[in-house]
Design an enzyme around this catalytic site. Structure first.
Site, PDB file in Angstrom:
ATOM      1  N   MET A   1      -1.740  -8.461   6.544  1.00 47.51           N
ATOM      2  CA  MET A   1      -2.558  -9.470   5.850  1.00 47.51           C
ATOM      3  C   MET A   1      -1.868 -10.004   4.592  1.00 47.51           C
ATOM      4  SD  MET A   1      -6.178  -7.431   6.171  1.00 47.51           S
ATOM      5  CE  MET A   1      -6.592  -6.529   7.676  1.00 47.51           C
ATOM      6  N   SER A   2      -0.554  -9.950   4.557  1.00 48.98           N
ATOM      7  CA  SER A   2       0.171 -10.397   3.351  1.00 48.98           C
ATOM      8  C   SER A   2       1.577 -10.850   3.736  1.00 48.98           C
ATOM      9  CB  SER A   2       0.262  -9.231   2.350  1.00 48.98           C
ATOM     10  OG  SER A   2       1.100  -8.221   2.867  1.00 48.98           O
TER      11      SER A   2
ATOM     12  N   HIS B   1      -4.959  -1.474  -5.437  1.00 45.97           N
ATOM     13  CA  HIS B   1      -4.095  -2.627  -5.736  1.00 45.97           C
ATOM     14  C   HIS B   1      -4.214  -3.069  -7.205  1.00 45.97           C
ATOM     15  CE1 HIS B   1      -2.276  -3.870  -1.893  1.00 45.97           C
ATOM     16  NE2 HIS B   1      -3.338  -3.307  -1.356  1.00 45.97           N
TER      17      HIS B   1
ATOM     18  N   ALA C   1       1.974  -2.831   4.279  1.00 45.65           N
ATOM     19  CA  ALA C   1       1.491  -1.942   5.341  1.00 45.65           C
ATOM     20  C   ALA C   1       1.098  -2.821   6.516  1.00 45.65           C
ATOM     21  CB  ALA C   1       0.287  -1.164   4.846  1.00 45.65           C
TER      22      ALA C   1
ATOM     23  N   HIS D   1      -9.474   1.408   6.555  1.00 46.12           N
ATOM     24  CA  HIS D   1      -8.584   1.210   5.414  1.00 46.12           C
ATOM     25  C   HIS D   1      -8.093   2.565   4.889  1.00 46.12           C
ATOM     26  CE1 HIS D   1      -6.815  -0.615   1.878  1.00 46.12           C
ATOM     27  NE2 HIS D   1      -7.557   0.142   1.090  1.00 46.12           N
TER      28      HIS D   1
ATOM     29  N   TYR E   1      -7.624 -12.856   1.628  1.00 46.27           N
ATOM     30  CA  TYR E   1      -8.989 -12.484   2.037  1.00 46.27           C
ATOM     31  C   TYR E   1      -9.892 -12.152   0.851  1.00 46.27           C
ATOM     32  CZ  TYR E   1      -7.162  -7.680   1.623  1.00 46.27           C
ATOM     33  OH  TYR E   1      -6.575  -6.540   1.165  1.00 46.27           O
ATOM     34  N   GLU E   2      -9.314 -11.986  -0.327  1.00 49.56           N
ATOM     35  CA  GLU E   2     -10.153 -11.722  -1.503  1.00 49.56           C
ATOM     36  C   GLU E   2     -10.874 -12.983  -1.973  1.00 49.56           C
ATOM     37  OE1 GLU E   2      -8.271  -8.927  -4.469  1.00 49.56           O
ATOM     38  OE2 GLU E   2      -6.604  -9.196  -3.094  1.00 49.56           O
TER      39      GLU E   2
ATOM     40  N   SER F   1       0.833  -1.200   0.000  1.00 47.96           N
ATOM     41  CA  SER F   1       0.000   0.000   0.000  1.00 47.96           C
ATOM     42  C   SER F   1       0.872   1.256   0.000  1.00 47.96           C
ATOM     43  CB  SER F   1      -0.865   0.048   1.261  1.00 47.96           C
ATOM     44  OG  SER F   1      -1.694  -1.070   1.308  1.00 47.96           O
TER      45      SER F   1
ATOM     46  N   HIS G   1      -4.566 -10.792  -2.233  1.00 43.65           N
ATOM     47  CA  HIS G   1      -4.579 -11.176  -0.825  1.00 43.65           C
ATOM     48  C   HIS G   1      -5.491 -12.387  -0.644  1.00 43.65           C
ATOM     49  CE1 HIS G   1      -3.527  -6.900  -0.909  1.00 43.65           C
ATOM     50  NE2 HIS G   1      -2.844  -7.132   0.202  1.00 43.65           N
TER      51      HIS G   1
HETATM   52  N1  HPA Z   1      -3.814  -4.946  11.102  1.00 44.07           N
HETATM   53  C1  HPA Z   1      -3.692  -5.743  10.022  1.00 44.07           C
HETATM   54  N2  HPA Z   1      -3.286  -5.294   8.845  1.00 44.07           N
HETATM   55  C2  HPA Z   1      -2.970  -3.997   8.747  1.00 44.07           C
HETATM   56  C3  HPA Z   1      -3.066  -3.117   9.836  1.00 44.07           C
HETATM   57  C4  HPA Z   1      -3.526  -3.616  11.073  1.00 44.07           C
HETATM   58  O1  HPA Z   1      -3.640  -2.905  12.094  1.00 44.07           O
HETATM   59  N3  HPA Z   1      -2.668  -1.890   9.392  1.00 44.07           N
HETATM   60  C5  HPA Z   1      -2.335  -2.038   8.081  1.00 44.07           C
HETATM   61  N4  HPA Z   1      -2.512  -3.304   7.686  1.00 44.07           N
END
Ligand code: HPA
Length: 273
Positions: A212-213, A62, A114, A248, A86-87, A31, A84
């Site tokens: 998450m990656s 993305h 991120a 987000h 989760y998609e 990100s 990802h």
């Molecule tokens: N948690 C999970 N994924 C993230 C976060 C978070 O706080 N911030 C950016 N990506």
């Protein structure tokens, strides 16, 4: 043949119809780094849609393509946009791009992302070099028949994040006055952010940043014998550490703000790889 490997070979064929560029370093842009291509002497771009069977991301910010070119004299392939778990993609699709970049010739994988910071000495906007990871909250991408063409059934995970690359990145951060934290990154599946109780659990387990990656990509890259490094942009303090709810948009805004320094660290490090 293993269907996962077969799909990978088809993707490589699609790429090779468009370019014979051989990258040394594969860079995954997290990100905020979406416009990193401006720092690259671009030779070729391939839209993910143009690669047969390639997973295409649905997340805003993305949008996806491979960018081939040079950072300094170093031939690179950049992933602008990743998919990802989760998609809803099978985990084998989530890691397909990483494997594909290795088959294109990349020996080094530079992962960026991120994250939320758990370490109480971290501030939003800090960068964290990933020194190790916790993978067991996400599905292991090596589950299923082993692809012997890529690596061994039971890969060692003692030194996933390469010491020499880490030294180069640390030195580059020092030279450019960029504060660089170090720590353990955990990948959870998302897409919900963690609860405060989960964050307390992760901190007890020794996690410094959560996202998450990245970890599943590091696992398949390690399986294939790539040299790996990773930097996380700590975009927020994790759930329960402040009164603010997580969004987000906030993560994206923090990533965008940190982007110029992140790009500098990335570019100046890759030039020395
Ligand atoms: N948690 C999970 N994924 C993230 C976060 C978070 O706080 N911030 C950016 N990506």
């Amino acid at each position: 043949m293993n269907p996962v490997y077969e799909k990978l070979e088809k993707c490589l064929e699609s790429v090779r119809k468009i370019t014979d560029f051989v990258p040394r370093v594969a860079i995954v842009l997290g990100s905020g780094l979406g416009d990193y291509a401006n720092d690259i002497k671009v030779e070729c771009e391939i839209d993910y849609h143009d690669i047969e069977g390639f997973p295409v991301s649905t997340v805003p910010g993305h949008a996806g393509k491979f960018i081939f070119g040079y950072v300094g004299d170093v031939p690179v392939v950049c992933m602008k946009g990743r998919v990802h778990y989760y998609e809803g993609y099978p985990i084998s699709d989530v890691v397909l791009p990483t494997r594909l970049m290795k088959l294109m010739g990349a020996e080094i994988l530079f992962l960026t992302n991120a994250s939320g910071g758990l370490n109480t000495s971290f501030c939003a906007g800090d960068f964290m070099m990933i020194t190790d990871h916790i993978a067991c909250f996400a599905p292991n991408p090596l589950i299923g028949p082993n692809i012997d063409e890529l690596g061994t059934r039971f890969p060692d995970m003692t030194h996933v994040y390469d010491e020499d690359l880490r030294e180069i990145i640390e030195q580059t951060a020092r030279e450019n006055n960029i504060k660089l934290q170090k720590g353990v990154y955990a990948q959870l599946t998302g897409p919900s952010f963690e609860s405060p109780a989960e964050i307390r659990m992760l901190r007890t387990l020794g996690v410094d940043a959560v996202g998450m990656s990245t970890v599943v990509e590091a696992i398949v890259a390690n399986h294939m014998g790539m040299k790996i490094c990773g930097i996380s942009c700590v975009c927020n303090l994790a759930a329960g550490m402040t009164q603010n709810p997580l969004t987000h948009d906030e993560v994206q805004a923090a990533a965008n703000e940190a982007a110029p320094k992140f790009k500098k660290l990335l570019t100046e490090s890759v030039k020395k790889f």
